[in-house]
Each structure stands twice: as C-alpha cells, then as structure tokens.
Scaffold this motif. Structure first.
Motif, PDB file in Angstrom:
ATOM      1  N   GLY A  25       0.880  -1.312   0.082  1.00  0.00           N
ATOM      2  CA  GLY A  25       0.051  -0.089   0.151  1.00  0.00           C
ATOM      3  C   GLY A  25       0.664   1.269   0.069  1.00  0.00           C
ATOM      4  N   SER A  26       2.095   1.174  -0.321  1.00  0.00           N
ATOM      5  CA  SER A  26       2.836   2.479  -0.171  1.00  0.00           C
ATOM      6  C   SER A  26       3.045   3.139  -1.537  1.00  0.00           C
ATOM      7  N   GLY A  27       2.225   2.658  -2.714  1.00  0.00           N
ATOM      8  CA  GLY A  27       2.232   3.117  -3.782  1.00  0.00           C
ATOM      9  C   GLY A  27       3.002   2.487  -4.902  1.00  0.00           C
ATOM     10  N   LYS A  28       3.644   1.583  -4.815  1.00  0.00           N
ATOM     11  CA  LYS A  28       4.506   0.855  -5.802  1.00  0.00           C
ATOM     12  C   LYS A  28       3.856   0.805  -7.324  1.00  0.00           C
ATOM     13  N   THR A  29       2.428   0.343  -7.267  1.00  0.00           N
ATOM     14  CA  THR A  29       1.830   0.093  -8.309  1.00  0.00           C
ATOM     15  C   THR A  29       1.016   1.312  -8.926  1.00  0.00           C
ATOM     16  N   THR A  30       0.869   2.243  -8.109  1.00  0.00           N
ATOM     17  CA  THR A  30       0.306   3.644  -8.499  1.00  0.00           C
ATOM     18  C   THR A  30       1.497   4.338  -9.224  1.00  0.00           C
ATOM     19  N   ASN A 154       5.292   9.813  -1.155  1.00  0.00           N
ATOM     20  CA  ASN A 154       4.216   9.338  -1.783  1.00  0.00           C
ATOM     21  C   ASN A 154       2.791   9.579  -0.462  1.00  0.00           C
ATOM     22  N   ARG A 155       1.853  10.224  -1.067  1.00  0.00           N
ATOM     23  CA  ARG A 155       0.739  10.691  -0.103  1.00  0.00           C
ATOM     24  C   ARG A 155       0.969  11.642   0.717  1.00  0.00           C
ATOM     25  N   ALA A 183       1.395  13.899  -3.774  1.00  0.00           N
ATOM     26  CA  ALA A 183       0.529  14.290  -2.702  1.00  0.00           C
ATOM     27  C   ALA A 183      -0.620  13.337  -2.661  1.00  0.00           C
ATOM     28  N   ASN A 184      -1.364  13.251  -1.658  1.00  0.00           N
ATOM     29  CA  ASN A 184      -2.395  12.553  -1.461  1.00  0.00           C
ATOM     30  C   ASN A 184      -3.562  13.042  -2.146  1.00  0.00           C
ATOM     31  N   ARG A 185      -3.868  12.428  -3.430  1.00  0.00           N
ATOM     32  CA  ARG A 185      -4.953  12.925  -3.856  1.00  0.00           C
ATOM     33  C   ARG A 185      -5.735  11.884  -4.628  1.00  0.00           C
ATOM     34  N   ALA A 189      -6.082   7.485  -7.447  1.00  0.00           N
ATOM     35  CA  ALA A 189      -7.037   6.427  -7.373  1.00  0.00           C
ATOM     36  C   ALA A 189      -7.931   6.247  -8.483  1.00  0.00           C
TER      37      ALA A 189
HETATM   38  N1  LIG Z   1      -0.483   9.830  -3.967  1.00  0.00           N
HETATM   39  C1  LIG Z   1      -1.702   8.884  -3.830  1.00  0.00           C
HETATM   40  N2  LIG Z   1      -2.808   9.525  -3.444  1.00  0.00           N
HETATM   41  C2  LIG Z   1      -3.924   8.960  -3.107  1.00  0.00           C
HETATM   42  N3  LIG Z   1      -4.076   7.796  -2.996  1.00  0.00           N
HETATM   43  C3  LIG Z   1      -2.937   6.814  -3.176  1.00  0.00           C
HETATM   44  C4  LIG Z   1      -1.711   7.445  -3.770  1.00  0.00           C
HETATM   45  N4  LIG Z   1      -0.758   6.582  -4.201  1.00  0.00           N
HETATM   46  C5  LIG Z   1      -1.408   5.600  -3.772  1.00  0.00           C
HETATM   47  N5  LIG Z   1      -2.696   5.541  -3.256  1.00  0.00           N
HETATM   48  C6  LIG Z   1      -3.833   4.582  -3.192  1.00  0.00           C
HETATM   49  O1  LIG Z   1      -3.136   3.724  -2.085  1.00  0.00           O
HETATM   50  C7  LIG Z   1      -3.575   2.471  -2.390  1.00  0.00           C
HETATM   51  C8  LIG Z   1      -2.277   1.665  -2.302  1.00  0.00           C
HETATM   52  O2  LIG Z   1      -1.597   1.820  -3.389  1.00  0.00           O
HETATM   53  P1  LIG Z   1      -0.903   0.816  -4.397  1.00  0.00           P
HETATM   54  O3  LIG Z   1      -0.065   1.797  -5.523  1.00  0.00           O
HETATM   55  O4  LIG Z   1      -1.702  -0.313  -4.869  1.00  0.00           O
HETATM   56  O5  LIG Z   1       0.328   0.491  -3.522  1.00  0.00           O
HETATM   57  P2  LIG Z   1       1.518  -1.059  -3.279  1.00  0.00           P
HETATM   58  O6  LIG Z   1       1.257  -1.366  -4.950  1.00  0.00           O
HETATM   59  O7  LIG Z   1       2.491  -0.390  -2.746  1.00  0.00           O
HETATM   60  O8  LIG Z   1       0.569  -2.016  -2.689  1.00  0.00           O
HETATM   61  C9  LIG Z   1      -4.365   2.404  -3.572  1.00  0.00           C
HETATM   62  O9  LIG Z   1      -5.869   2.364  -3.256  1.00  0.00           O
HETATM   63  C10 LIG Z   1      -4.032   4.038  -4.216  1.00  0.00           C
HETATM   64  O10 LIG Z   1      -5.209   4.180  -5.068  1.00  0.00           O
END
Ligand SMILES: Nc1ncnc2c1ncn2[C@@H]1O[C@H](COP(=O)(O)OP(=O)(O)O)[C@@H](O)[C@H]1O
Ligand SMILES: [Mg+2]
Length: 224
Positions: A25-30, A154-155, A183-185, A189
């Motif tokens: 949930g750190s944002g790797k995939t995003t 991130n976020r 930023a957290n936006r 998502a």
């Molecule tokens: N910068 C951001 N702002 C808002 N939501 C985010 C942001 N980055 C990630 N998220 C949300 O956080 C959750 C986890 O992100 P994800 O990319 O799946 O993490 P990981 O791949 O590290 O597990 C998802 O629901 C994603 O939409």
C-alpha cells in the motif's frame, strides 16, 4: 550520501527501473503506472512487468487496453515470476527504451533478481512510520546489489506534522530522495481505475507531479 554510477545493463538497449518497497500500500503500483505514462509522454517506449501475483498493474493495463486502446501504443505489459525476471526483462529491454518492474510487498531474496537487473531502484514511501521502517530493508538489499535507490515520497499532506516528520527522517537515510513527490490525491486512485495516469486529461496538480517525477527520473537515467 552514497552515490553509485548508473550503468546500462550488459547488452541491453533500454533502461530498467524496479519499483520496490516491503510495505504494502505504499504506492508501488500507482507509481509504476504513472511513471510509465509520464515516460511515454516524454517520448520513450515503455514495457511494464508485474511480478506481484496480486496483478493490479495487469488489471490497470487491461483496463487501459479496453477503454483507451490508442493510449497503449508504444507500451507493453508482461507478468513474470520473481526468478524469471532476468530473462523476461532482457527481452523487453532490447525492444523498449524503458522497462518498469512492479514488485510484491517483500524485501527478501526473491527480490534480488529484480534489483540486480535494475539501473535504478525506486522506493515509494507513504506518509507513515511503518513505511519508513520498511524502507531500510529495501535500501539495504539495493545497496548489497550495488544499485542506486531513489526514494519517492508518496501521499504527502503538505502542512501536516506527520509529513514533515517522515520527510525529515527519510532525508537521513542513505539514499537519494526525489525532489518530485506525489501528494495524497483521489485523482491518483480515480485515474488508476480507468486505466489512466493522473498525467492524462485536465491539467491538475497531480499531472504536474507525475510530469515532474518523470522528468527527474529521465534525467537520473541519462546522467546518473
Ligand atoms: N498519491 C496517492 N494519493 C492517493 N491515493 C494513493 C496515492 N498513492 C497510492 N494511493 C492509493 O493507495 C492504495 C495503495 O496503492 P498501491 O499503488 O496499490 O500500493 P502498493 O502497490 O505499494 O501496494 C491504492 O488504493 C491507491 O489508489
Ligand atoms: Mg502493488
């Protein structure tokens, strides 16, 4: 600060970025999806490899293929096991300017091949102490493989004490920290669910962030 030269992988035409972080949930995939589109918009062809069995990046790519097929031009997607990554990555790096590898939330020996083949390891750090603590083990592994790591905050929530605390602590770690941050936006998502990047569509702050990170990463890959 420890700095290592970023060499081209032996015999490979393209650069390889591995996105890793033990914390889920750190944002790797995003970050992987947004960087892919950001780099594509800078004119680079991009292949994505998902080594996470959860398959979120594949889901994103298939959604994109369905909803915006013209936006998949110059892009490719593949899955790979942790141990098959070297072979898969070399193949794609011969044909694409950039290969981005998304990984599962782990920092163990399974991650090594994906780190070893990378020109740059990107570690997203979301705004929690849990994220920060999890970051050390990934940085250690990258260091052991003599790879340069780039932390991306991130976020972030500008103006909060937590964001300030995490940022300050991250700056003390032994890795470069990107000037660009996400930023957290909700836009991130939202776009992801439609197979898009926050860099596409209207000009928004998220789009600026994705463009800034892509430019910064392209520069690091070019100059080390
Ligand atoms: N910068 C951001 N702002 C808002 N939501 C985010 C942001 N980055 C990630 N998220 C949300 O956080 C959750 C986890 O992100 P994800 O990319 O799946 O993490 P990981 O791949 O590290 O597990 C998802 O629901 C994603 O939409
Ligand atoms: Mg993921």
């Amino acid at each position: 600060m420890l700095r290592m030269k970023i060499g081209q992988g032996a015999g490979m035409a393209g650069s390889v970025i591995t996105v890793a972080q033990q914390k889920g949930g750190s944002g790797k995939t995003t970050l992987s999806a947004n960087l892919a589109v950001g780099m594509r918009r800078l004119g680079k062809t991009v292949a994505l490899i998902d080594t996470d069995p959860q398959g979120s990046l594949g889901r994103w790519f298939m959604t994109r293929l369905e909803l915006a097929p013209e936006e998949v031009e110059g892009m490719e997607f593949a899955t790979s096991s942790a141990w098959g990554i070297t072979y898969e990555c070399r193949k794609l790096a011969d044909r694409y300017d950039l290969v981005i590898i998304d990984t599962p939330p782990k920092a163990d020996s399974d991650l090594r091949p994906a780190l070893r083949i990378a020109n740059l390891v990107i570690v997203p750090v979301s705004m929690s102490h849990l994220d920060l603590w999890a970051t050390e083990s990934v940085l250690d592994l990258a260091h052991r493989e003599s790879r340069e790591a780039l932390m991306v905050l991130n976020r972030t929530r500008p103006g909060t004490r937590l964001s300030a605390e995490i940022t300050e602590a991250a700056q003390k770690m032994h890795a470069r920290i990107a000037t660009a941050q996400f930023a957290n936006r909700v836009g991130y998502a939202e776009a992801f669910g439609h197979g898009l990047s926050a860099a596409e569509g209207r000009k928004t702050p998220a789009r600026d962030e994705v463009e800034a990170l892509s430019t910064e990463v392209a520069q690091i890959l070019a100059n080390g």
